[in-house]
Design an enzyme around this catalytic site. Structure first.
Site: not given
Ligand code: GFB
Length: 316
Positions: A110-112, A139, A143, A182
């Site tokens: 994920s981009s986070c 999270y 990831k 989201h």
């Protein structure tokens, strides 16, 4: 690099989720056999069940699309679930894949995973160069562990395991539950309900100023299949649309598509999260892939899906 899917057995772990379901749809046009299994039969949080399944089915490739996911408030409220569930799913699937001799695996991040204040657009090498955004660090840590698992199995065992980092995704099959969703599906639902109620205002969380990049899930699935067929390497690959917009502009766009004409009100007591996370798409572009679905069209299609789904729920 070329990995032919023809005649291969591909297990999509997490096929009931929004991304997994899109992958199953996309893989239907490849001449491969898609394997899926429900949670009742194989609980991905149970190591022995995952090992038994992979040994019995012997997939040629695995796409790990199963994950505990949610929006900013869910991430912030359930840190243990987001960290623990994702770590367990990852270790179980990677471990079972290696034990059964599966040589190809695509992990989804994920981009986070990137630092909260990473230079924009964020290139792949920004990973682990600074502190994470606190609302989703649990999270993100899970990831990042998944990316490192892929890299570690490649380095130690020569496995061809790769990772993709999708940006904020939306589309059919999204979660419209306002407590855990989201922003994009949440705003579709809020705008729709405000329109039906004739409400004068629609309230969004935070200041409305954070910038977000959005990618339709069908584009994401197409990019993932492209990577599965054409990419091998230790470094993960960003999967995005290449442009972002502020949450307030997203709200205006959704209000227009849905037909809500009232006022948009912000609620600064709710968290904004990271100020911006636009990813660089250069690496994926160099591999020969570009997105196709425009944001307005994608939102309109998702709104149609939402209406149809709600109508079905009411009939059912
Ligand atoms: O999509 P979202 O929940 O997650 O929120 P993140 C994006 C932005 O939209 C935040 C604002 O600034 C929210 O405050 N927002 C405005 C809303 N109204 C709403 C609303 O009604 N619902 C929601 N959910 N947001 C997530 C991470 O971050 O992105 C995950 O927590 C994951 O770990 C995911 O990485 C892709 O973009 O901030």
């Amino acid at each position: 690099m070329s990995f032919s899917l023809a005649g291969k057995r591909v297990w999509v772990a997490g096929h009931r989720g929004m991304v997994g379901a899109a992958l199953v749809r996309r893989l239907a046009s490849e001449s491969c056999t898609v394997l899926t299994v429900t949670r009742d039969d194989v609980d991905l949080k149970r190591q022995e069940q995952v090992e038994r399944y992979v040994l019995a089915e012997r997939p040629d490739a695995i796409v790990l699309a199963a994950a505990k996911v949610g929006g900013i408030l869910a991430n912030d409220t359930y840190p243990a679930d987001f960290l623990f569930d994702n770590l367990v799913i990852e270790t179980n699937v990677f471990g079972a894949a290696h034990a059964a001799g599966v040589d190809r695996l695509l992990f989804l991040g994920s981009s986070c995973i990137y630092p909260k204040l990473a230079p924009q657009p964020i290139s792949e090498d920004a990973l682990l160069t600074g502190p994470l955004e606190p609302t989703n660090e649990w999270y993100a840590v899970a990831k990042i562990a998944g990316i490192k698992l892929a890299e570690a199995y490649r380095r130690q065992h020569g496995r061809d395991y790769i990772s993709a980092m999708p940006t904020n995704l939306y589309g059919p099959g999204d979660n419209f539950d306002l407590r855990s969703s989201h922003v994009l599906p949440a705003l579709i639902r809020k705008a729709h309900e405000a329109k039906l109620a004739g409400a004068p205002t629609l309230t969004i969380w935070g200041t409305g100023s954070p910038l977000r990049e959005f990618l339709h899930v069908d584009d994401c699935a197409d990019a993932l299949v492209h990577l599965l067929k054409h990419y091998s390497g230790a470094e993960h690959v960003n999967v995005g649309s290449g442009s972002d917009l502020s949450i307030i502009d997203l709200t205006r766009l959704i209000a227009e598509v849905v037909g809500f004409v009232g006022e948009i009100v912000t609620d600064p007591a709710k968290p904004d999260g990271t100020p911006r996370k636009l990813m660089s798409g250069d690496k994926l572009k160099a591999l020969g892939w570009l997105p196709k679905v425009g944001l307005r069209d994608g939102i309109a299609a998702t709104y149609r899906w939402f209406l149809e789904h709600r109508a079905q729920e009411r009939r059912g």
